[in-house]
Design a protein around this motif. Structure first.
Motif, mmCIF file in Angstrom:
data_model
loop_
_atom_site.group_PDB
_atom_site.id
_atom_site.type_symbol
_atom_site.label_atom_id
_atom_site.label_comp_id
_atom_site.label_asym_id
_atom_site.label_seq_id
_atom_site.Cartn_x
_atom_site.Cartn_y
_atom_site.Cartn_z
ATOM 1 N N CYS A 1 0.846 -1.193 0.000
ATOM 2 C CA CYS A 1 0.000 0.000 0.000
ATOM 3 C C CYS A 1 0.882 1.244 0.000
ATOM 4 C CB CYS A 1 -0.881 0.040 1.243
ATOM 5 S SG CYS A 1 -1.964 -1.381 1.417
ATOM 6 N N LEU A 2 0.451 2.241 -0.751
ATOM 7 C CA LEU A 2 1.161 3.512 -0.823
ATOM 8 C C LEU A 2 0.133 4.632 -0.700
ATOM 9 C CD1 LEU A 2 3.783 5.147 -1.449
ATOM 10 C CD2 LEU A 2 3.158 4.959 -3.847
ATOM 11 N N PHE A 3 0.291 5.449 0.335
ATOM 12 C CA PHE A 3 -0.591 6.579 0.570
ATOM 13 C C PHE A 3 0.210 7.843 0.348
ATOM 14 C CE2 PHE A 3 -2.090 9.887 3.488
ATOM 15 C CZ PHE A 3 -3.433 9.946 3.169
ATOM 16 N N SER A 4 -0.359 8.798 -0.348
ATOM 17 C CA SER A 4 0.313 10.060 -0.624
ATOM 18 C C SER A 4 -0.625 11.206 -0.266
ATOM 19 C CB SER A 4 0.690 10.115 -2.106
ATOM 20 O OG SER A 4 1.309 11.326 -2.411
ATOM 21 N N LYS A 5 -0.066 12.258 0.359
ATOM 22 C CA LYS A 5 -0.870 13.431 0.688
ATOM 23 C C LYS A 5 -0.053 14.683 0.442
ATOM 24 C CE LYS A 5 -3.835 15.698 3.971
ATOM 25 N NZ LYS A 5 -4.631 15.560 5.174
ATOM 26 N N ARG A 6 -0.684 15.666 -0.210
ATOM 27 C CA ARG A 6 -0.069 16.958 -0.449
ATOM 28 C C ARG A 6 -0.945 18.026 0.189
ATOM 29 N NH1 ARG A 6 -0.453 18.819 -6.181
ATOM 30 N NH2 ARG A 6 -2.296 19.821 -5.365
ATOM 31 N N LEU A 7 -0.320 18.890 0.966
ATOM 32 C CA LEU A 7 -1.037 20.005 1.567
ATOM 33 C C LEU A 7 -1.133 21.140 0.561
ATOM 34 C CD1 LEU A 7 0.532 20.197 5.146
ATOM 35 C CD2 LEU A 7 -1.697 19.275 4.502
ATOM 36 N N GLU A 8 -2.290 21.762 0.470
ATOM 37 C CA GLU A 8 -2.468 22.905 -0.418
ATOM 38 C C GLU A 8 -1.826 24.157 0.161
ATOM 39 O OE1 GLU A 8 -3.663 22.903 -3.528
ATOM 40 O OE2 GLU A 8 -3.790 20.734 -3.280
ATOM 41 N N ARG A 9 -1.842 24.270 1.493
ATOM 42 C CA ARG A 9 -1.184 25.386 2.175
ATOM 43 C C ARG A 9 -0.414 24.837 3.359
ATOM 44 N NH1 ARG A 9 -5.641 29.116 3.920
ATOM 45 N NH2 ARG A 9 -7.057 27.724 2.873
ATOM 46 N N GLY A 10 0.737 25.401 3.612
ATOM 47 C CA GLY A 10 1.522 25.000 4.769
ATOM 48 C C GLY A 10 2.442 23.824 4.475
ATOM 49 N N ARG A 11 3.081 23.345 5.529
ATOM 50 C CA ARG A 11 4.025 22.245 5.428
ATOM 51 C C ARG A 11 3.777 21.251 6.549
ATOM 52 N NH1 ARG A 11 6.349 24.235 1.527
ATOM 53 N NH2 ARG A 11 7.757 25.949 1.246
ATOM 54 N N PHE A 12 4.147 20.006 6.298
ATOM 55 C CA PHE A 12 4.066 18.988 7.345
ATOM 56 C C PHE A 12 5.163 19.258 8.367
ATOM 57 C CE2 PHE A 12 2.176 16.693 3.719
ATOM 58 C CZ PHE A 12 0.975 16.324 4.301
ATOM 59 N N VAL A 13 4.823 19.155 9.650
ATOM 60 C CA VAL A 13 5.793 19.368 10.724
ATOM 61 C C VAL A 13 6.731 18.166 10.743
ATOM 62 C CG1 VAL A 13 6.082 19.660 13.203
ATOM 63 C CG2 VAL A 13 4.146 20.721 12.045
ATOM 64 N N TRP A 14 8.022 18.450 10.673
ATOM 65 C CA TRP A 14 9.023 17.383 10.545
ATOM 66 C C TRP A 14 10.173 17.653 11.497
ATOM 67 C CZ3 TRP A 14 7.106 13.595 7.920
ATOM 68 C CH2 TRP A 14 7.907 12.556 7.464
ATOM 69 N N PRO A 15 10.804 16.607 12.022
ATOM 70 C CA PRO A 15 11.940 16.831 12.922
ATOM 71 C C PRO A 15 13.134 17.436 12.180
ATOM 72 C CG PRO A 15 11.637 14.491 12.501
ATOM 73 C CD PRO A 15 10.489 15.197 11.861
ATOM 74 N N ALA A 16 14.001 18.132 12.900
ATOM 75 C CA ALA A 16 15.146 18.797 12.300
ATOM 76 C C ALA A 16 16.280 17.828 11.941
ATOM 77 C CB ALA A 16 15.677 19.859 13.251
ATOM 78 N N ALA A 17 16.250 16.620 12.469
ATOM 79 C CA ALA A 17 17.318 15.639 12.202
ATOM 80 C C ALA A 17 17.426 15.348 10.713
ATOM 81 C CB ALA A 17 17.040 14.348 12.967
ATOM 82 N N LYS A 18 18.646 15.170 10.240
ATOM 83 C CA LYS A 18 18.899 14.913 8.821
ATOM 84 C C LYS A 18 18.780 13.431 8.465
ATOM 85 C CE LYS A 18 19.895 19.146 7.843
ATOM 86 N NZ LYS A 18 18.878 19.955 7.275
ATOM 87 N N GLU A 19 18.923 12.561 9.438
ATOM 88 C CA GLU A 19 18.810 11.118 9.188
ATOM 89 C C GLU A 19 18.345 10.420 10.449
ATOM 90 O OE1 GLU A 19 23.373 9.687 9.881
ATOM 91 O OE2 GLU A 19 22.831 10.449 7.919
ATOM 92 N N GLY A 20 17.946 9.176 10.295
ATOM 93 C CA GLY A 20 17.461 8.397 11.416
ATOM 94 C C GLY A 20 15.964 8.148 11.319
ATOM 95 N N LYS A 21 15.387 7.711 12.428
ATOM 96 C CA LYS A 21 13.967 7.382 12.450
ATOM 97 C C LYS A 21 13.359 7.828 13.766
ATOM 98 C CE LYS A 21 15.137 2.805 14.048
ATOM 99 N NZ LYS A 21 15.279 1.417 13.726
ATOM 100 N N ILE A 22 12.080 8.102 13.723
ATOM 101 C CA ILE A 22 11.321 8.506 14.899
ATOM 102 C C ILE A 22 10.077 7.637 14.951
ATOM 103 C CG2 ILE A 22 9.974 10.374 15.941
ATOM 104 C CD1 ILE A 22 12.652 11.457 13.718
ATOM 105 N N ASN A 23 9.764 7.134 16.123
ATOM 106 C CA ASN A 23 8.568 6.315 16.313
ATOM 107 C C ASN A 23 7.417 7.224 16.738
ATOM 108 O OD1 ASN A 23 6.881 4.143 16.642
ATOM 109 N ND2 ASN A 23 7.692 3.577 18.628
ATOM 110 N N LEU A 24 6.300 7.166 16.016
ATOM 111 C CA LEU A 24 5.119 7.963 16.330
ATOM 112 C C LEU A 24 3.989 7.069 16.810
ATOM 113 C CD1 LEU A 24 4.837 10.309 13.208
ATOM 114 C CD2 LEU A 24 5.970 10.784 15.350
ATOM 115 N N THR A 25 3.063 7.650 17.547
ATOM 116 C CA THR A 25 1.832 6.949 17.886
ATOM 117 C C THR A 25 0.834 7.181 16.760
ATOM 118 O OG1 THR A 25 0.864 8.843 19.017
ATOM 119 C CG2 THR A 25 2.245 7.372 20.351
#
Length: 115
Positions: free
Chosen positions: A65-89
């Motif tokens: 499965c592949l889900f894609s979403k584009r915001l019309e305004r604004g940006r997705f909040v993303w961590p400042a780290a350049k590499e690695g992984k973050i676990n979300l709930t």
């Protein structure tokens, strides 16, 4: 919204991903960079350079499965780290998909006193 079973983990790939990639290439990135099995049923979230597009891949036991979403305004909040992984709930994922800052959730109402 993506139906996320309660035992599913959500992995966010820090940094920027080439959004021309499809499931196979993103799955390879999840395996190498995130060191996770892309066929485990977990969700893997990737964001593009501009920050307004993200892709989520997962294996639902029947297929890829592949889900894609584009915001019309604004940006997705993303961590400042350049590499690695973050676990979300799953709640943080829902906030991320809505464009809400999932890192600092703030309750809008709190009872002042009991009784």
């Amino acid at each position: 919204m993506i139906p996320v079973p309660s035992n599913t983990r959500v992995w966010l790939a820090a940094g920027v991903t080439d959004m021309r990639r499809g499931f196979n290439t993103l799955a390879a990135q999840a395996e190498k960079t995130l060191e996770q099995d892309p066929f485990s049923g977990h969700l893997f979230v990737f964001r593009g350079r501009r920050g307004d597009l993200l892709k989520i891949i997962w294996w639902d036991q029947q297929g890829a499965c592949l889900f894609s979403k584009r915001l019309e305004r604004g940006r997705f909040v993303w961590p400042a780290a350049k590499e690695g992984k973050i676990n979300l709930t799953s709640a943080q994922l829902a906030m991320l998909l809505e464009g809400i800052d999932w890192r600092i959730p703030k309750h809008t109402w709190r009872p002042l006193k009991t009784g």
